[in-house]
Design a protein around this motif. Structure first.
Motif, short mmCIF file in Angstrom:
data_model
loop_
_atom_site.label_atom_id
_atom_site.label_comp_id
_atom_site.label_asym_id
_atom_site.label_seq_id
_atom_site.Cartn_x
_atom_site.Cartn_y
_atom_site.Cartn_z
N PHE A 76 73.22 100.99 37.40
CA PHE A 76 72.13 101.95 37.51
C PHE A 76 70.81 101.30 37.10
O PHE A 76 69.80 101.42 37.81
N LEU A 77 70.81 100.60 35.97
CA LEU A 77 69.58 99.97 35.48
C LEU A 77 69.04 98.95 36.48
O LEU A 77 67.84 98.90 36.75
N GLY A 78 69.93 98.14 37.04
CA GLY A 78 69.50 97.11 37.97
C GLY A 78 68.86 97.69 39.22
O GLY A 78 67.79 97.24 39.66
N MET A 79 69.50 98.69 39.80
CA MET A 79 68.95 99.29 41.02
C MET A 79 67.74 100.16 40.72
O MET A 79 66.85 100.32 41.57
N MET A 80 67.65 100.69 39.51
CA MET A 80 66.46 101.44 39.12
C MET A 80 65.24 100.53 39.09
O MET A 80 64.14 100.92 39.48
N VAL A 81 65.43 99.30 38.63
CA VAL A 81 64.34 98.33 38.62
C VAL A 81 63.87 98.06 40.05
O VAL A 81 62.66 97.98 40.32
N VAL A 82 64.82 97.91 40.98
CA VAL A 82 64.45 97.71 42.39
C VAL A 82 63.61 98.87 42.89
O VAL A 82 62.55 98.69 43.50
N GLY A 83 64.05 100.10 42.60
CA GLY A 83 63.29 101.28 43.00
C GLY A 83 61.93 101.32 42.34
O GLY A 83 60.94 101.71 42.96
N GLY A 84 61.86 100.92 41.06
CA GLY A 84 60.59 100.90 40.35
C GLY A 84 59.59 99.95 40.98
O GLY A 84 58.40 100.25 41.09
N ILE A 85 60.07 98.79 41.42
CA ILE A 85 59.19 97.82 42.09
C ILE A 85 58.68 98.39 43.41
O ILE A 85 57.50 98.24 43.75
N LEU A 86 59.56 99.07 44.14
CA LEU A 86 59.14 99.70 45.40
C LEU A 86 58.05 100.74 45.15
O LEU A 86 57.02 100.76 45.83
N GLY A 87 58.29 101.61 44.15
CA GLY A 87 57.33 102.67 43.87
C GLY A 87 55.99 102.15 43.39
O GLY A 87 54.93 102.58 43.85
N ALA A 88 56.02 101.20 42.45
CA ALA A 88 54.78 100.65 41.92
C ALA A 88 54.03 99.84 42.97
O ALA A 88 52.80 99.75 42.94
N GLY A 89 54.76 99.26 43.91
CA GLY A 89 54.14 98.48 44.97
C GLY A 89 53.65 99.31 46.13
O GLY A 89 53.12 98.78 47.11
N GLY A 90 53.82 100.63 46.05
CA GLY A 90 53.33 101.50 47.10
C GLY A 90 54.18 101.52 48.35
O GLY A 90 53.74 101.96 49.42
N ILE A 91 55.42 101.03 48.25
CA ILE A 91 56.33 101.03 49.41
C ILE A 91 57.06 102.37 49.44
O ILE A 91 57.76 102.73 48.49
N ALA A 92 56.87 103.09 50.51
CA ALA A 92 57.38 104.47 50.60
C ALA A 92 58.90 104.50 50.68
O ALA A 92 59.53 103.62 51.27
N LEU A 93 59.46 105.52 50.07
CA LEU A 93 60.89 105.80 50.15
C LEU A 93 61.02 107.29 50.45
O LEU A 93 60.50 108.12 49.70
N PRO A 94 61.68 107.66 51.54
CA PRO A 94 61.73 109.08 51.90
C PRO A 94 62.64 109.89 50.98
O PRO A 94 63.60 109.37 50.43
N PHE A 95 62.29 111.16 50.84
CA PHE A 95 63.13 112.14 50.14
C PHE A 95 63.46 111.75 48.70
O PHE A 95 64.58 111.96 48.23
N VAL A 96 62.47 111.23 47.98
CA VAL A 96 62.72 110.78 46.60
C VAL A 96 63.15 111.94 45.71
O VAL A 96 64.15 111.85 44.99
N GLU A 97 62.39 113.03 45.73
CA GLU A 97 62.71 114.16 44.85
C GLU A 97 64.06 114.78 45.21
O GLU A 97 64.83 115.17 44.33
N ILE A 98 64.35 114.84 46.49
CA ILE A 98 65.66 115.37 46.92
C ILE A 98 66.77 114.43 46.46
O ILE A 98 67.82 114.87 45.98
N GLY A 99 66.55 113.12 46.59
CA GLY A 99 67.54 112.15 46.15
C GLY A 99 67.82 112.24 44.66
O GLY A 99 68.97 112.13 44.21
N ILE A 100 66.76 112.46 43.88
CA ILE A 100 66.93 112.59 42.42
C ILE A 100 67.74 113.84 42.09
O ILE A 100 68.68 113.80 41.29
N ALA A 101 67.36 114.98 42.69
CA ALA A 101 68.10 116.22 42.43
C ALA A 101 69.54 116.11 42.92
O ALA A 101 70.48 116.54 42.23
N LEU A 102 69.72 115.50 44.08
CA LEU A 102 71.07 115.35 44.63
C LEU A 102 71.93 114.46 43.74
O LEU A 102 73.15 114.64 43.65
N SER A 103 71.31 113.51 43.04
CA SER A 103 72.07 112.64 42.15
C SER A 103 72.75 113.44 41.05
O SER A 103 73.89 113.16 40.68
#
Length: 201
Positions: A76-103
């Motif tokens: 979880f920590l490792g892939m969270m870092v990948v997601g953090g880099i995407l978000g901070a770099g302005g690279i869009a990821l669709p349905f983030v809030e839905i993905g978080i709730a679905l988790s």
């Protein structure tokens, strides 16, 4: 489409370098690091969706036991870092809030409805959802914060929430009816996740 996919690793590398090298100019040296660390640490703790999912990861790891006690939270920590880099770099990821709730729904349901997952399956499951959580953290990084300090902050808070889940799961394992207790906890998480999902839709 192929060209866009081919350029994705390069975009990730540039985004990572930008985030980690961020050095905002503030009046007092060192203040940006402290600010980034505190903002990053508080971010996972101020969202119920993040708290529930990260505690669920610890519960799942405790349910499986053995190598899962560290491999599942690390996935979880490792892939969270990948997601953090995407978000901070302005690279869009669709349905983030839905993905978080679905988790929260899926991780809770996995505790409530089925026997312990194989370690690798649990790592893949939590890692896939971790990208959404990390993206939300990265996208909401204050502009004045140090990327490295902010990242260390949200990693630290996440690790503590995993540890809380592990502690709860291992404590339940020492009691009679521990499997039933974990299933009840999982069902509660899934129901809470459904509420979060309804709000995200």
């Amino acid at each position: 489409m192929t060209a866009r996919l081919a350029s994705l690793p390069a975009r990730l590398a540039i985004a990572a370098a930008t985030v980690l090298a961020a050095t905002p100019a503030l009046a007092h040296p060192g203040h940006e690091a402290a600010s980034g660390l505190s903002h990053g640490f508080l971010h996972p703790l101020t969202g119920l969706d993040h708290v529930l999912a990260m505690v669920a990861v610890g519960l799942i790891a405790a349910r499986i036991g053995g190598r899962a006690l560290y491999l599942v939270p690390l996935a979880f920590l490792g892939m969270m870092v990948v997601g953090g880099i995407l978000g901070a770099g302005g690279i869009a990821l669709p349905f983030v809030e839905i993905g978080i709730a679905l988790s929260v729904v899926v991780l809770g349901a996995s505790l409530a409805l089925r026997p312990a997952l194989p370690v690798v399956a649990a790592m893949v499951l939590v890692g896939a959802f971790a990208v959404f959580h990390g993206h939300a953290h990265g996208a909401e990084m204050p502009e004045t914060a140090s990327g490295l300090s902010y990242g260390l902050g949200f990693i630290g808070a996440t690790a503590l929430l995993h540890a809380a889940g592990l502690g709860l799961g291992l404590s339940a394992g020492r009691l009679m009816q521990s499997l039933a207790a974990l299933r009840v906890a999982g069902a509660g998480l899934a129901v809470a996740g459904l509420g979060l999902l309804a709000g995200a839709l």
